[in-house]
Design a protein around this motif. Structure first.
Motif, PDB file in Angstrom:
ATOM      1  N   UNK A  35       0.814  -1.219   0.000  1.00 18.74           N
ATOM      2  CA  UNK A  35       0.000   0.000   0.000  1.00 18.74           C
ATOM      3  C   UNK A  35       0.847   1.267   0.000  1.00 18.74           C
ATOM      4  N   UNK A  36       2.048   1.169   0.568  1.00 17.59           N
ATOM      5  CA  UNK A  36       2.895   2.355   0.664  1.00 17.59           C
ATOM      6  C   UNK A  36       2.584   3.224   1.866  1.00 17.59           C
ATOM      7  N   UNK A  37       1.574   2.859   2.628  1.00 15.07           N
ATOM      8  CA  UNK A  37       1.224   3.618   3.822  1.00 15.07           C
ATOM      9  C   UNK A  37       2.042   3.111   5.011  1.00 15.07           C
ATOM     10  N   UNK A  41      -0.221   5.977   9.515  1.00 14.89           N
ATOM     11  CA  UNK A  41      -1.162   6.517   8.534  1.00 14.89           C
ATOM     12  C   UNK A  41      -2.428   5.669   8.394  1.00 14.89           C
ATOM     13  N   UNK A  42      -2.402   4.413   8.856  1.00 15.69           N
ATOM     14  CA  UNK A  42      -3.574   3.555   8.659  1.00 15.69           C
ATOM     15  C   UNK A  42      -4.257   3.093   9.938  1.00 15.69           C
ATOM     16  N   UNK A  43      -3.519   2.881  11.002  1.00 13.78           N
ATOM     17  CA  UNK A  43      -4.162   2.382  12.222  1.00 13.78           C
ATOM     18  C   UNK A  43      -5.216   3.377  12.705  1.00 13.78           C
ATOM     19  N   UNK A  44      -6.417   2.845  12.946  1.00 14.51           N
ATOM     20  CA  UNK A  44      -7.541   3.676  13.375  1.00 14.51           C
ATOM     21  C   UNK A  44      -8.300   4.326  12.236  1.00 14.51           C
ATOM     22  N   UNK A  45      -7.782   4.215  11.025  1.00 13.95           N
ATOM     23  CA  UNK A  45      -8.438   4.814   9.851  1.00 13.95           C
ATOM     24  C   UNK A  45      -9.373   3.792   9.203  1.00 13.95           C
ATOM     25  N   UNK A  46     -10.388   4.267   8.457  1.00 11.82           N
ATOM     26  CA  UNK A  46     -11.260   3.345   7.727  1.00 11.82           C
ATOM     27  C   UNK A  46     -10.459   2.539   6.702  1.00 11.82           C
ATOM     28  N   UNK A  47     -10.823   1.267   6.561  1.00 16.35           N
ATOM     29  CA  UNK A  47     -10.104   0.389   5.635  1.00 16.35           C
ATOM     30  C   UNK A  47     -10.201   0.889   4.194  1.00 16.35           C
ATOM     31  N   UNK A  48     -11.208   1.695   3.898  1.00 10.90           N
ATOM     32  CA  UNK A  48     -11.333   2.182   2.525  1.00 10.90           C
ATOM     33  C   UNK A  48     -10.254   3.193   2.147  1.00 10.90           C
ATOM     34  N   UNK A  49      -9.279   3.380   3.021  1.00 13.03           N
ATOM     35  CA  UNK A  49      -8.126   4.213   2.678  1.00 13.03           C
ATOM     36  C   UNK A  49      -7.403   3.644   1.453  1.00 13.03           C
ATOM     37  N   UNK A  50      -7.541   2.326   1.224  1.00 13.61           N
ATOM     38  CA  UNK A  50      -6.903   1.701   0.061  1.00 13.61           C
ATOM     39  C   UNK A  50      -7.907   1.413  -1.062  1.00 13.61           C
ATOM     40  N   UNK A  79      -6.870  -2.325  -5.291  1.00  9.25           N
ATOM     41  CA  UNK A  79      -6.532  -1.397  -4.210  1.00  9.25           C
ATOM     42  C   UNK A  79      -5.676  -0.264  -4.727  1.00  9.25           C
ATOM     43  N   UNK A  80      -5.806   0.871  -4.101  1.00 14.45           N
ATOM     44  CA  UNK A  80      -4.942   2.011  -4.444  1.00 14.45           C
ATOM     45  C   UNK A  80      -3.798   2.078  -3.446  1.00 14.45           C
ATOM     46  N   UNK A  81      -2.697   2.609  -3.904  1.00 14.15           N
ATOM     47  CA  UNK A  81      -1.540   2.811  -3.041  1.00 14.15           C
ATOM     48  C   UNK A  81      -1.483   4.276  -2.605  1.00 14.15           C
ATOM     49  N   UNK A  82      -0.606   4.553  -1.681  1.00 13.88           N
ATOM     50  CA  UNK A  82      -0.444   5.922  -1.193  1.00 13.88           C
ATOM     51  C   UNK A  82      -0.110   6.879  -2.339  1.00 13.88           C
ATOM     52  N   UNK A  83       0.668   6.396  -3.314  1.00 15.09           N
ATOM     53  CA  UNK A  83       1.042   7.262  -4.443  1.00 15.09           C
ATOM     54  C   UNK A  83       0.036   7.180  -5.605  1.00 15.09           C
ATOM     55  N   UNK A  84      -1.142   6.626  -5.326  1.00 17.07           N
ATOM     56  CA  UNK A  84      -2.243   6.514  -6.283  1.00 17.07           C
ATOM     57  C   UNK A  84      -1.992   5.567  -7.451  1.00 17.07           C
ATOM     58  N   UNK A  85      -1.046   4.646  -7.303  1.00 18.40           N
ATOM     59  CA  UNK A  85      -0.971   3.548  -8.268  1.00 18.40           C
ATOM     60  C   UNK A  85      -1.909   2.469  -7.725  1.00 18.40           C
ATOM     61  N   UNK A  86      -1.768   1.238  -8.193  1.00 18.39           N
ATOM     62  CA  UNK A  86      -2.713   0.215  -7.745  1.00 18.39           C
ATOM     63  C   UNK A  86      -2.103  -1.178  -7.792  1.00 18.39           C
TER      64      UNK A  86
END
Length: 166
Positions: A35-37, A41-50, A79-86
């Protein structure tokens, strides 16, 4: 030819856990790698971050319908990555159950998908996303239901058949 994005290694197991509201409570190293996160940046965030914009909402509605009923579900997910690739995955999502058989969260393991399965599922997803843009999740769901009826398979059977390359 479908752009498969970043390809997972054969031994990759992207793992995550969420609470009942889909907030991430755990991710393994492979999750962060692909994911690159970072953890913060992800713990506690909604899973749809990816969640990638090319994924039909109807697929996630179906997924939630299954797991809220205590059933496991399989899906192909872009899924999307932090840099918006997939990157594409073959996902298995199951409810986490406590000693009293209450659903307390969700657990997901993602593996490398069969590339031919992605070639087959991507046009279906594209039609579903287009239906959602021009109509509703219901119209997108109808497209999926027609595909399942034509295949004569349940949703999970359909996904497994694609993954096996049948």
């Amino acid at each position: 030819m479908i752009d498969l994005g970043m390809e997972l290694h054969n031994d990759t197991l992207i793992t995550s856990k969420t609470n009942l509201k889909s907030a991430i409570t755990y991710c393994n190293h492979d999750f962060y790698t692909y994911s690159g996160f970072s953890e913060s940046e992800v713990l506690g965030k909604p899973h749809n971050i990816v969640r990638h914009k090319d994924m039909p909402k109807a697929v996630f509605k179906l997924l939630w319908d299954y797991i809220k009923q205590g059933k496991e579900v399989f899906a192909f997910v872009k899924n999307r990555t932090k840099d918006n690739s997939h990157y594409w995955v073959f996902a298995n999502v199951t409810p986490s159950i406590d000693i009293n058989k209450n659903i307390v969260g969700y657990y997901s393991v993602r593996r490398k998908p069969n590339p031919q399965a992605i070639e087959a599922i991507a046009p279906l997803y594209s039609a579903m996303v287009e239906a959602e843009r021009n109509g509703s999740i219901e119209s997108s769901t109808a497209i999926l239901e027609r595909a399942l009826m034509q295949a004569g398979k349940s949703y999970n059977e359909f996904i497994f058949e694609l993954q096996r390359g049948v």
